[in-house]
Write a protein that holds these residues in place. Sequence first.
Motif, mmCIF file in Angstrom:
data_model
loop_
_atom_site.group_PDB
_atom_site.id
_atom_site.type_symbol
_atom_site.label_atom_id
_atom_site.label_comp_id
_atom_site.label_asym_id
_atom_site.label_seq_id
_atom_site.Cartn_x
_atom_site.Cartn_y
_atom_site.Cartn_z
ATOM 1 N N ALA A 32 0.838 -1.196 0.000
ATOM 2 C CA ALA A 32 0.000 0.000 0.000
ATOM 3 C C ALA A 32 0.874 1.247 0.000
ATOM 4 C CB ALA A 32 -0.919 0.003 1.221
ATOM 5 N N CYS A 33 0.383 2.305 -0.613
ATOM 6 C CA CYS A 33 1.179 3.529 -0.726
ATOM 7 C C CYS A 33 1.519 4.121 0.636
ATOM 8 C CB CYS A 33 0.458 4.556 -1.596
ATOM 9 S SG CYS A 33 -1.156 5.085 -0.963
ATOM 10 N N ILE A 50 12.817 -11.108 1.113
ATOM 11 C CA ILE A 50 12.218 -10.645 -0.140
ATOM 12 C C ILE A 50 13.255 -10.066 -1.094
ATOM 13 C CG2 ILE A 50 9.998 -10.197 0.958
ATOM 14 C CD1 ILE A 50 10.746 -7.217 0.950
ATOM 15 N N ASP A 51 12.905 -10.087 -2.377
ATOM 16 C CA ASP A 51 13.770 -9.495 -3.398
ATOM 17 C C ASP A 51 13.448 -8.021 -3.619
ATOM 18 O OD1 ASP A 51 15.463 -11.751 -4.692
ATOM 19 O OD2 ASP A 51 13.479 -12.625 -4.434
ATOM 20 N N PHE A 52 12.160 -7.695 -3.715
ATOM 21 C CA PHE A 52 11.794 -6.287 -3.824
ATOM 22 C C PHE A 52 10.318 -6.086 -3.511
ATOM 23 C CE2 PHE A 52 11.860 -7.976 -8.217
ATOM 24 C CZ PHE A 52 10.597 -7.632 -8.711
ATOM 25 N N VAL A 53 9.946 -4.805 -3.381
ATOM 26 C CA VAL A 53 8.580 -4.400 -3.031
ATOM 27 C C VAL A 53 8.035 -3.513 -4.144
ATOM 28 C CG1 VAL A 53 7.154 -3.097 -1.390
ATOM 29 C CG2 VAL A 53 9.090 -4.462 -0.558
ATOM 30 N N ASN A 54 6.843 -3.858 -4.627
ATOM 31 C CA ASN A 54 6.155 -3.036 -5.627
ATOM 32 C C ASN A 54 5.193 -2.094 -4.909
ATOM 33 O OD1 ASN A 54 7.213 -4.518 -7.997
ATOM 34 N ND2 ASN A 54 5.952 -6.197 -7.220
ATOM 35 N N ILE A 55 5.519 -0.804 -4.888
ATOM 36 C CA ILE A 55 4.652 0.156 -4.194
ATOM 37 C C ILE A 55 3.483 0.532 -5.097
ATOM 38 C CG2 ILE A 55 4.524 2.269 -2.872
ATOM 39 C CD1 ILE A 55 7.515 2.405 -2.794
ATOM 40 N N MET A 56 2.281 0.362 -4.592
ATOM 41 C CA MET A 56 1.089 0.729 -5.365
ATOM 42 C C MET A 56 0.814 2.225 -5.203
ATOM 43 S SD MET A 56 -1.371 -2.627 -4.927
ATOM 44 C CE MET A 56 -1.206 -2.784 -3.148
ATOM 45 N N THR A 57 1.673 3.009 -5.828
ATOM 46 C CA THR A 57 1.557 4.464 -5.743
ATOM 47 C C THR A 57 0.544 4.970 -6.774
ATOM 48 O OG1 THR A 57 3.717 4.383 -6.877
ATOM 49 C CG2 THR A 57 3.679 5.216 -4.632
ATOM 50 N N THR A 92 10.226 -0.775 -6.228
ATOM 51 C CA THR A 92 9.814 -0.369 -7.575
ATOM 52 C C THR A 92 8.649 0.597 -7.434
ATOM 53 O OG1 THR A 92 8.176 -2.122 -7.971
ATOM 54 C CG2 THR A 92 10.486 -2.614 -8.506
ATOM 55 N N LEU A 93 8.646 1.604 -8.291
ATOM 56 C CA LEU A 93 7.652 2.675 -8.237
ATOM 57 C C LEU A 93 6.449 2.310 -9.095
ATOM 58 C CD1 LEU A 93 7.272 5.628 -7.162
ATOM 59 C CD2 LEU A 93 8.042 6.378 -9.411
ATOM 60 N N GLY A 94 5.266 2.240 -8.473
ATOM 61 C CA GLY A 94 4.059 1.863 -9.197
ATOM 62 C C GLY A 94 3.458 3.019 -9.984
ATOM 63 N N MET A 95 2.967 2.708 -11.181
ATOM 64 C CA MET A 95 2.367 3.721 -12.047
ATOM 65 C C MET A 95 1.086 3.178 -12.672
ATOM 66 S SD MET A 95 5.816 5.236 -13.861
ATOM 67 C CE MET A 95 6.348 3.611 -14.398
ATOM 68 N N PRO A 96 0.059 4.019 -12.789
ATOM 69 C CA PRO A 96 -1.212 3.561 -13.345
ATOM 70 C C PRO A 96 -1.319 3.818 -14.852
ATOM 71 C CG PRO A 96 -1.518 5.709 -12.360
ATOM 72 C CD PRO A 96 -0.051 5.372 -12.192
ATOM 73 N N PHE A 97 -1.813 2.820 -15.564
ATOM 74 C CA PHE A 97 -2.150 3.000 -16.983
ATOM 75 C C PHE A 97 -3.641 3.297 -17.111
ATOM 76 C CE2 PHE A 97 1.415 0.727 -19.564
ATOM 77 C CZ PHE A 97 2.367 1.473 -18.905
ATOM 78 N N TYR A 98 -4.189 3.983 -16.133
ATOM 79 C CA TYR A 98 -5.602 4.325 -16.096
ATOM 80 C C TYR A 98 -5.760 5.611 -15.299
ATOM 81 C CZ TYR A 98 -5.347 2.682 -11.301
ATOM 82 O OH TYR A 98 -4.983 2.541 -9.982
ATOM 83 N N GLY A 99 -6.947 6.168 -15.357
ATOM 84 C CA GLY A 99 -7.254 7.340 -14.565
ATOM 85 C C GLY A 99 -8.572 7.167 -13.842
#
Length: 341
Positions: free
Chosen positions: A178-179, A193-200, A242-249
């Motif tokens: 979570a952000c 863990i290897d890495f964390v995907n942040i749901m930004t 890793t920085l999360g990015m949305p392909f939606y709005g």
Amino acid sequence: MKKLTLLFVFILGICIASKSQETFPAKLNKTPVVLAYVTAGSDIMPDPNYVTHINYAFGHVSETFNSIDIDNEARLRQIAALKSTYPHLKVMLSVGGWTSGRFSEMAASVINRRSFVNDCKRVIDEFGLDGVDLDWEYPTSSVAGISSSSDDTDNFTLLMKEIRGVIGEDRLLTLASACTAQYYDFKAIDQYIDFVNIMTYDMGRPPFHNAPLHRSEFTSDLSIEESVQAHVAAGISLDKLTLGMPFYGHVIKELGDFINYKDIHTLDEKYTRKWDDEGKVPYFTDKDGYFVCSFDNAESLAYKCRYALNRGMLGVMYWEYNGDDAEGTLRKTVYNTVMKK
């Protein structure tokens, strides 16, 4: 809600206090991660030329709380088969997702947890995967309509420890966070863990931005910059994020809930595109200037990619591949910016 508000104030205080003296680390000395979530319900095959990692969404904790059920196994096999032609590609199964429950019951039982962990290994071996991604949204919280317990965070740590012990050091073990950087004991799980995907993303809905890079007048609770700092403060180093990015709005209720980037052009006839130079994101307004849609485009994603690189983060991820247009505008921008092509 009061606790969340206090958390946001605390995080903002950390960011403001550290901004003047913050120094960015040297650039990462390994190939950056460009990770795409690819869904079971889409029939679009991802192009491995523009990703390094794929998280297949989703698997779920079974109704018996001790194994994994996979959505559309045939599609997972198709995506995993890409590895034979593209040896650089890493493919993982992401287990969970919004409203995907039964984690709490599984993790609380020694027997169920052990059986689930063994099934993680089975799935990796059977489908030829590189690892698993845990997307429990969220330990100790029932906000997504799933069961929870105050012991979830500690049980999640045990779960990650046991998965690592069974799948070995040569397989990937990651999670979606979570952000706010809540719910997980990052210092405890860091060694597994290897890495964390942040749901930004999903950090605001109109009249606020979905995923603002920096704080602006249209920021609801958090900006991406503040979210990253919160994760560092919680105990995860930048080179494991890793920085999360949305392909939606997100749009106003009259227009629905969300809109994929590939459909953004449908708003151009009625609404006006604008740019928030503080938040580094675009948005739409109506004829009266009212904020109606928050989204990302190639320009805003490029800013976010450069931010991740400059901070020394491991890379970027996005949800989700099918949101892009037919030309691949967003995925190509993300990959080329991160890889500096």
